[in-house]
Design an enzyme around this catalytic site. Structure first.
Site, PDB file in Angstrom:
ATOM      1  N   PRO A   2      44.555  33.391  39.241  1.00 50.57           N
ATOM      2  CA  PRO A   2      45.424  34.371  38.624  1.00 50.57           C
ATOM      3  C   PRO A   2      46.104  35.311  39.591  1.00 50.57           C
ATOM      4  O   PRO A   2      45.502  36.235  40.099  1.00 50.57           O
ATOM      5  CB  PRO A   2      44.441  35.210  37.836  1.00 50.57           C
ATOM      6  CG  PRO A   2      43.228  35.233  38.713  1.00 50.57           C
ATOM      7  CD  PRO A   2      43.341  34.080  39.648  1.00 50.57           C
ATOM      8  N   GLU A   3      47.336  35.127  39.816  1.00 54.69           N
ATOM      9  CA  GLU A   3      48.138  36.188  40.401  1.00 54.69           C
ATOM     10  C   GLU A   3      48.980  36.727  39.250  1.00 54.69           C
ATOM     11  O   GLU A   3      48.806  36.305  38.110  1.00 54.69           O
ATOM     12  CB  GLU A   3      48.984  35.649  41.557  1.00 54.69           C
ATOM     13  CG  GLU A   3      48.104  35.018  42.648  1.00 54.69           C
ATOM     14  CD  GLU A   3      48.872  34.544  43.860  1.00 54.69           C
ATOM     15  OE1 GLU A   3      49.862  35.198  44.218  1.00 54.69           O
ATOM     16  OE2 GLU A   3      48.490  33.525  44.436  1.00 54.69           O
ATOM     17  N   HIS A  93      31.786  26.041  30.637  1.00 56.58           N
ATOM     18  CA  HIS A  93      31.900  27.420  31.116  1.00 56.58           C
ATOM     19  C   HIS A  93      32.647  28.324  30.139  1.00 56.58           C
ATOM     20  O   HIS A  93      33.188  29.350  30.530  1.00 56.58           O
ATOM     21  CB  HIS A  93      32.540  27.436  32.503  1.00 56.58           C
ATOM     22  CG  HIS A  93      31.723  26.710  33.528  1.00 56.58           C
ATOM     23  ND1 HIS A  93      30.537  27.204  34.014  1.00 56.58           N
ATOM     24  CD2 HIS A  93      31.900  25.514  34.122  1.00 56.58           C
ATOM     25  CE1 HIS A  93      30.029  26.342  34.877  1.00 56.58           C
ATOM     26  NE2 HIS A  93      30.836  25.309  34.959  1.00 56.58           N
ATOM     27  N   ARG A 112      33.556  30.010  37.897  1.00 54.21           N
ATOM     28  CA  ARG A 112      32.911  30.684  39.027  1.00 54.21           C
ATOM     29  C   ARG A 112      32.327  32.046  38.659  1.00 54.21           C
ATOM     30  O   ARG A 112      31.581  32.629  39.447  1.00 54.21           O
ATOM     31  CB  ARG A 112      33.903  30.829  40.187  1.00 54.21           C
ATOM     32  CG  ARG A 112      34.316  29.486  40.742  1.00 54.21           C
ATOM     33  CD  ARG A 112      35.343  29.625  41.853  1.00 54.21           C
ATOM     34  NE  ARG A 112      34.756  30.168  43.076  1.00 54.21           N
ATOM     35  CZ  ARG A 112      35.458  30.391  44.182  1.00 54.21           C
ATOM     36  NH1 ARG A 112      36.750  30.141  44.208  1.00 54.21           N
ATOM     37  NH2 ARG A 112      34.878  30.868  45.244  1.00 54.21           N
TER      38      ARG A 112
END
Length: 274
Positions: A2-3, A93, A112
């Site tokens: 994510p930018e 996840h 993560r």
DNA sequence: CTAAATACCTGATGGC
DNA sequence: TGCCATCAGGTATTTA
């Protein structure tokens, strides 16, 4: 993922949830860098989402009296499902689920678990960032003279400099390399050696690549997904990021990969010479 | 104060 | 096939 462009894409894709009232939620896995604000979220049951919002790289669901932030870390995804009928099976996840009275479901997935789920009181409040955030790149407050003044005060190499959220928010590892390539500025150049012309040029290119990224639905290297599950497109427009050894699109010189501040930087040593 | 290093976590990939 | 090292969109915290 994510930018700024990826987060903006996610935020926009969540718009259909506006007006839906929270019915309940399940935290399938806790133990994040910050604990999930279970009590704050419980207090919102029965209350509607009034908006979706983004500040820096933090997306939020806005309630009448606060913001639920869901930072995506490196690998986060936020998916919106229009009905709890025929929901696809929970994936490995998918750590948090939000259920709404009209049947809509939001799932937050983060392999993560670098992401952060947090609550702040007041709608459109600042996200719970550890440091005071700098201006938004599209905000008129971030103008050429402001940027030049900031540049002149630091000798940090320009690439990590523009990734610093105290200077300007939203620029991450991909778009920093891309903007510097378009501006033909070496990523190694100390910030305080940029001229006023360089500053104006670079500021324009940062805005350009971020806007192009949003238009393309973000860059999907691996994990980025829009709220409807589709991948982004902008990775196909990258000129230097991930292009080590490939010819520069302008001059043909092989693109070089270096490490700056523990992050990979890609650039053309010919077009972006010191 | 700035600036750099490290830590957080899971999985993919490549070398041997 | 296995094992180990390295790397990946970010940021909070520690160390100099």
């Amino acid at each position: 993922m994510p930018e700024l462009p990826e987060v903006e894409t996610v935020k926009n894709g969540l718009k259909p949830i506006i007006g839906s009232k929270l019915k309940g939620f399940i935290v399938h896995k806790d133990g994040w860098r910050k604990p999930v604000p279970v009590d704050k979220l419980t207090a919102q049951i029965g209350k509607p989402i009034t908006d979706t919002y983004r500040r820096a790289k933090w997306p939020a669901l806005v309630f009448e009296d606060g913001c639920l932030w869901m930072h995506l870390g490196m690998s986060g995804q936020i998916r919106l499902f229009n009905s709890d009928k025929n929901l696809p099976p929970l994936e490995k996840h998918d750590h948090i689920e939000l259920f709404f009275e009209d049947g809509k479901v939001i799932r937050f997935k983060d392999e993560r678990r670098f992401g952060i789920v947090a609550w702040t009181d007041h709608p459109y409040s600042e996200p719970p960032s550890s440091e005071k955030l700098g201006p938004e790149p599209f905000d008129p407050e971030w103008d050429d003279s402001y940027f030049y003044k900031q540049l002149s005060q630091y000798k940090t190499p320009i690439k990590p400099f523009i990734m610093n959220a105290k200077i300007v928010v939203g620029v991450g590892n991909i778009y920093a390399s891309e903007a510097l390539f378009l501006a033909r500025i070496s990523p190694l150049k100390p910030a305080n050696t940029l001229t006023k012309h360089d500053a104006a040029n670079l500021r324009g290119k940062i805005i350009q690549v971020l806007q192009a990224g949003i238009k393309g639905g973000g860059s999907t290297l691996k994990d980025h997904r829009m709220a409807n599950g589709e991948i982004g497109d902008y990775q196909n427009s990258h000129t230097v990021y991930g292009k080590e050894g490939r010819p520069c699109v302008v001059c043909g010189t092989p693109i070089v990969k270096i490490t700056q501040a523990t992050r990979s930087t890609f650039y053309c040593p010919s077009c972006q010479s010191d």
